[in-house]
Design a protein around this motif. Structure first.
Motif, PDB file in Angstrom:
ATOM      1  N   LEU A   1       9.287  -0.666   5.560  1.00 42.77           N
ATOM      2  CA  LEU A   1       9.697   0.720   5.381  1.00 42.77           C
ATOM      3  C   LEU A   1      10.114   1.331   6.712  1.00 42.77           C
ATOM      4  O   LEU A   1       9.323   1.400   7.645  1.00 42.77           O
ATOM      5  CB  LEU A   1       8.553   1.526   4.768  1.00 42.77           C
ATOM      6  N   LEU A   2      11.380   1.744   6.785  1.00 47.08           N
ATOM      7  CA  LEU A   2      11.895   2.416   7.967  1.00 47.08           C
ATOM      8  C   LEU A   2      12.418   3.786   7.563  1.00 47.08           C
ATOM      9  O   LEU A   2      12.947   3.957   6.464  1.00 47.08           O
ATOM     10  CB  LEU A   2      13.044   1.626   8.608  1.00 47.08           C
ATOM     11  N   GLY A   3      12.281   4.751   8.471  1.00 46.82           N
ATOM     12  CA  GLY A   3      12.756   6.079   8.132  1.00 46.82           C
ATOM     13  C   GLY A   3      13.134   6.899   9.343  1.00 46.82           C
ATOM     14  O   GLY A   3      12.762   6.591  10.479  1.00 46.82           O
ATOM     15  N   SER A   4      13.895   7.940   9.094  1.00 48.07           N
ATOM     16  CA  SER A   4      14.211   8.937  10.118  1.00 48.07           C
ATOM     17  C   SER A   4      14.324  10.284   9.425  1.00 48.07           C
ATOM     18  O   SER A   4      14.606  10.361   8.224  1.00 48.07           O
ATOM     19  CB  SER A   4      15.516   8.596  10.852  1.00 48.07           C
TER      20      SER A   4
ATOM     21  N   PRO B   1       0.832  -1.207   0.000  1.00 47.78           N
ATOM     22  CA  PRO B   1       0.000   0.000   0.000  1.00 47.78           C
ATOM     23  C   PRO B   1       0.864   1.254   0.000  1.00 47.78           C
ATOM     24  O   PRO B   1       2.006   1.249   0.462  1.00 47.78           O
ATOM     25  CB  PRO B   1      -0.791  -0.132   1.311  1.00 47.78           C
ATOM     26  N   ASP B   2       0.323   2.330  -0.544  1.00 48.42           N
ATOM     27  CA  ASP B   2       1.019   3.606  -0.499  1.00 48.42           C
ATOM     28  C   ASP B   2       1.261   3.998   0.958  1.00 48.42           C
ATOM     29  O   ASP B   2       0.445   3.704   1.843  1.00 48.42           O
ATOM     30  CB  ASP B   2       0.200   4.693  -1.185  1.00 48.42           C
ATOM     31  N   ALA B   3       2.382   4.644   1.196  1.00 50.43           N
ATOM     32  CA  ALA B   3       2.722   5.073   2.553  1.00 50.43           C
ATOM     33  C   ALA B   3       2.590   6.582   2.665  1.00 50.43           C
ATOM     34  O   ALA B   3       3.092   7.320   1.822  1.00 50.43           O
ATOM     35  CB  ALA B   3       4.142   4.642   2.898  1.00 50.43           C
ATOM     36  N   SER B   4       1.904   7.027   3.697  1.00 49.32           N
ATOM     37  CA  SER B   4       1.760   8.454   3.968  1.00 49.32           C
ATOM     38  C   SER B   4       2.670   8.806   5.139  1.00 49.32           C
ATOM     39  O   SER B   4       2.469   8.340   6.267  1.00 49.32           O
ATOM     40  CB  SER B   4       0.307   8.785   4.300  1.00 49.32           C
TER      41      SER B   4
ATOM     42  N   ALA C   1      15.526  13.432   5.185  1.00 44.87           N
ATOM     43  CA  ALA C   1      14.807  12.198   5.521  1.00 44.87           C
ATOM     44  C   ALA C   1      15.497  11.037   4.824  1.00 44.87           C
ATOM     45  O   ALA C   1      15.793  11.114   3.628  1.00 44.87           O
ATOM     46  CB  ALA C   1      13.349  12.284   5.088  1.00 44.87           C
ATOM     47  N   VAL C   2      15.783   9.969   5.579  1.00 46.29           N
ATOM     48  CA  VAL C   2      16.384   8.763   5.016  1.00 46.29           C
ATOM     49  C   VAL C   2      15.372   7.637   5.143  1.00 46.29           C
ATOM     50  O   VAL C   2      14.873   7.354   6.242  1.00 46.29           O
ATOM     51  CB  VAL C   2      17.693   8.392   5.726  1.00 46.29           C
TER      52      VAL C   2
ATOM     53  N   LEU D   1       9.122  11.698  12.440  1.00 45.36           N
ATOM     54  CA  LEU D   1       8.714  11.173  11.134  1.00 45.36           C
ATOM     55  C   LEU D   1       7.739  10.044  11.391  1.00 45.36           C
ATOM     56  O   LEU D   1       8.121   8.983  11.887  1.00 45.36           O
ATOM     57  CB  LEU D   1       9.913  10.679  10.333  1.00 45.36           C
ATOM     58  N   GLU D   2       6.483  10.280  11.076  1.00 45.77           N
ATOM     59  CA  GLU D   2       5.448   9.271  11.306  1.00 45.77           C
ATOM     60  C   GLU D   2       5.151   8.518  10.018  1.00 45.77           C
ATOM     61  O   GLU D   2       5.148   9.100   8.931  1.00 45.77           O
ATOM     62  CB  GLU D   2       4.166   9.933  11.822  1.00 45.77           C
ATOM     63  N   GLY D   3       4.921   7.203  10.161  1.00 46.50           N
ATOM     64  CA  GLY D   3       4.503   6.388   9.027  1.00 46.50           C
ATOM     65  C   GLY D   3       5.597   5.533   8.420  1.00 46.50           C
ATOM     66  O   GLY D   3       5.354   4.846   7.422  1.00 46.50           O
ATOM     67  N   ALA D   4       6.808   5.560   9.007  1.00 43.79           N
ATOM     68  CA  ALA D   4       7.919   4.778   8.443  1.00 43.79           C
ATOM     69  C   ALA D   4       8.608   3.985   9.538  1.00 43.79           C
ATOM     70  O   ALA D   4       9.808   4.120   9.774  1.00 43.79           O
ATOM     71  CB  ALA D   4       8.910   5.687   7.729  1.00 43.79           C
TER      72      ALA D   4
END
Length: 755
Positions: free
Chosen positions: A624-627, A199-202, A639-640, A615-618
């Motif tokens: 999917l991981l993010g910061s 699914p698309d990630a917001s 954002a990575v 960062l919310e949603g990752a």
């Protein structure tokens, strides 16, 4: 018989994972079904006949599903049943494509359901051959008699034709060799495609919510820099230095290097002077020492290391960390730079603690005077280990570290150095809060708990930072999270921060449930680099770590280890492949590897002083991981994003508390190495490539003229929009007070800040 047979019969094999070839069907399809075997049909496949009939009590065929439960309740599948103790040769299930296809981005993932009634031996799945050269899977399923899905990455076979899928049902090089009965093997729903549909990630960034401030990203010069600096050509050396330290862009806007902000320099103990008597077999692991036996200093030593130090300084590397594996051999109890195959608790003479401290401070003072910003001195390294042989190293008890730190604090103060003492460089993050070895346990409590006999938290020169290494803590998602949460919480109790100062893929391979291939043999270099990206995100977002360093910047590949231990591959002169056991004193070649560029997605753009923000949603550990990070002047957000999945992922990225200006996006994936992607300039419409790391650099527009309403409920009399033009509320709700989330909104054409 065959090369395959000769390689594995009677000897243990080191299986090599070579990713397979894939197919070209319509690019619009996420997956193409090759066969589901319903109605007794084999679809786009046919069953090959090159097998030995006496290996089977039921020959390869379409058969009834032996277990219509779990993830596979269909009626039919393809399979076979081996006789007891079946060998490997021609114990094949071969599925041939009726129309061979060429592997590309749209069909580089092969998936299938697999079942084995019993699993006494490994099974192998290969592309076009049963040999190692085509292997994409080797191992056992997690349970007997249960269907599970296999996802096989074929990226190493791009441009090649997929003609056959070979399955060696029982490999004789895998125990047991005898004593097992009939075994049924089944496969179903065989597909090829671009990976799973997600699914698309917001994702939402909020600059008003902040966490830790980053100090730096670094790597160690152990041990190869001395040889590269001494014996490699100026061209090769310069190339390596640019890759590690440069922050410049090329003519196309691509980073020339990864812009390390810390260079971790090993201060050697002098084992090189002892040669083969050093108890260190490999010459490359022996080091020189600035100190001589007559207590004089020779600053011309370690000239190879110093060449790279000068390059780091000239490129503008912000921080230098000096670390010691062992005291100088003149101060050790046994005259060696390791325990010399004995059981000892500290290899430093009891009357030489002050001498060792003076040595470290003298080295730090020399390089500080030479213009190096020496921020940390690490006097001990991985004190938990016995260090009996193989390299320089010393065990340390917590009480010994305390005694040394007090001496070093005096030596630093007497020279008016700004450098701080960094301890304990624990061999595992778990040792910071728990007991996992015979020494060096609960080290945060030991050094920072007031009243403890080993308390040193009041030392002027001691950094309020607990340093640890990420080894042995990455095998599963549960371990990743638990260890980092406990280290973070333990540090918070005593008002200190945590650094991860050394990691490479030394551990056993992580579990498949954590997103890693079934073994190192099956892992590509991108798989290894990608998992490092996942680990860095976990350290930063779960562990709140303020710095992150890789182990060796340079190393030779050996024994099928691929890129597990280096950022830049070193090949000796005369090497004909990637593996290298040659003499580096003859010169050689440097090659930038995937680890370098994945690390660069972090180190090049998240600079010292950047603060982690919300960062919310990752936060999907296996997808999917993010910061996200805010520059000190508030003008830039970085954002990575790490996409662990085998499928493309569409991302809608927004900033809740600021206006976005220029957007630049840099991607590392199978085919790209930290490349600028000019097609991904729209924050609202980014597509992350499969198994990739993506850095988004966002310029922030001037936030002046924003009305601050604090956290007061807003009486809506007009429509309310976010900064991307999305409607939040409208006049129909005007009679009620609305508590909006934190962020900046547009109300009647004006910006309103809700805190």
């Amino acid at each position: 018989m065959s090369l395959f047979f000769c390689n594995f019969v009677g000897m243990k094999a080191f299986p090599i994972f070579v990713l397979a070839t894939l197919v070209t069907f319509a690019s619009s399809a996420q997956t193409t079904l090759l066969a589901d075997f319903e109605n007794g049909q084999t679809g786009r496949l046919k069953i090959g006949q090159d097998y030995a009939a006496d290996m089977f009590s039921v020959k390869p065929k379409v058969m009834n599903n032996p277990s219509m439960t779990g993830i596979n309740t269909s009626n039919k599948c393809v399979g076979a049943t081996n006789v007891a103790n079946a060998g490997w040769w021609k114990n094949f299930l071969i599925l041939e494509l009726r129309t061979p296809v060429t592997i590309n981005d749209n069909n580089s993932i092969l998936t299938m359901l697999a079942y084995r009634s019993i699993q006494p031996k490994d099974m192998r799945i290969g592309i076009n051959t049963y040999e190692e050269s085509g292997q994409v899977y080797r191992g056992k399923l997690s349970q007997d008699g249960k269907w599970e899905e296999l996802t096989l990455n074929l990226e190493d076979f791009y441009g090649k034709r997929l003609e056959k899928i070979f399955i060696v049902l029982s490999c004789n090089w895998s125990d047991p060799t005898s004593g097992w009965g009939e075994a049924t093997y089944c496969f179903d729903d065989i597909r090829i495609g671009a990976g799973e549909s997600l699914p698309d990630a917001s994702l939402t960034i909020d600059t008003s919510i902040s966490y830790q401030t980053i100090q730096d990203f670094g790597a160690s010069d152990c041990w190869t820099t001395e040889f590269i600096g001494d014996y490699f050509s100026e061209t090769e050396k310069a190339k390596g230095a640019k890759w590690l330290f440069s922050r410049q862009m090329d003519a196309n806007g691509n980073p020339e290097g990864i812009g390390l902000s810390c260079w971790r320099v090993n201060i050697g103990a002098g084992s090189a002077t002892q040669g083969s008597n050093s108890n260190i077999e490999e010459e490359i692991h022996r080091t020189e020492c600035f100190l001589s036996s007559d207590s004089t200093y020779d600053w011309t030593r370690c000239d190879g290391q110093q060449w790279f130090m000068r390059q780091a300084k000239d490129y503008g590397v912000e921080h230098f960390l000096l670390f010691s594996n062992s005291p100088p051999i003149y101060y050790t109890k046994n005259g060696k730079a390791n325990a010399n195959n004995q059981n000892i608790s500290c290899n430093l003479k009891t009357n030489c603690f002050d001498d060792f401290a003076e040595f470290l401070a003298t080295v730090a003072k020399h390089f500080t005077d030479e213009g190096y910003n020496v921020t940390y001195i690490d006097p001990v390294n991985e004190p938990q280990y016995d260090w009996k042989n193989g390299q320089e190293g010393s065990p340390w008890e917590n009480s010994d570290i305390t005694k040394l730190a007090r001496q070093l604090d005096r030596s630093i103060s007497s020279r008016n150095l700004d450098a701080k003492i960094l301890i304990p460089e624990a061999g595992s993050l778990a040792c910071l809060y728990a007991g996992t070895s015979s020494r060096g346990n609960k080290q945060i409590e030991a050094f920072w708990k007031k009243g403890s006999t080993t308390y040193i938290g009041n030392l002027k020169s001691l950094a309020s930072v607990a340093a640890g290494h990420g080894y042995w803590t990455v095998g599963s998602d549960e371990i990743l999270r638990e260890v980092r949460e406990k280290a973070r919480n333990e540090a918070a109790k005593y008002g200190v921060e945590v650094m991860q100062t050394e990691w490479s893929m030394l551990d056993d391979p992580p579990s498949t449930s954590a997103g890693f291939p079934a073994s190192y043999a099956e892992a590509s270099k991108m798989s290894i680099a990608l998992y490092m990206g996942k680990l860095i995100q976990c350290d930063l977002t779960i562990g709140n770590m303020v710095a992150w360093s890789y182990w060796t910047a340079f190393a030779q590949e050996k024994w099928g280890q691929k890129n597990r231990f280096h950022l830049i591959r070193v090949n000796a002169k005369g090497d004909t492949g990637e593996e290298s056991e040659g003499d580096l004193k003859q010169g050689g070649k440097l090659t930038a590897d995937k680890n370098l560029w994945v690390f660069g997605n972090f180190s090049r753009f998240i600079r010292p002083g950047y603060k982690r923000i919300s960062l919310e949603g990752a936060d999907e550990m296996d997808n999917l991981l993010g910061s996200a990070w805010l520059s000190p002047d508030g003008s830039e957000v970085v954002a990575v994003l790490v996409n662990m999945s085998y499928g493309r992922r569409k991302v809608d990225l927004s900033i809740a508390s600021a206006d976005a200006g220029e957007v630049r996006t840099y991607v590392t994936d199978r085919g790209r190495n930290l490349r600028l992607d000019t097609s991904l300039q729209d924050l609202r419409d980014k597509v992350l490539s499969p198994r990739s790391v993506t850095t988004v650099v966002i310029g922030l527009e001037d936030a002046s003229g924003i009305a601050d309403i604090g956290n007061t409920p807003l009486n809506i009399e007009h429509s309310v929009y976010d900064l991307q033009g999305r409607k939040i509320a409208n006049a129909q709700r005007a009679k009620s007070n609305v508590q909006l989330p934190k962020g900046i909104y547009i109300v009647n054409g004006k910006k309103i800040l809700v805190k």
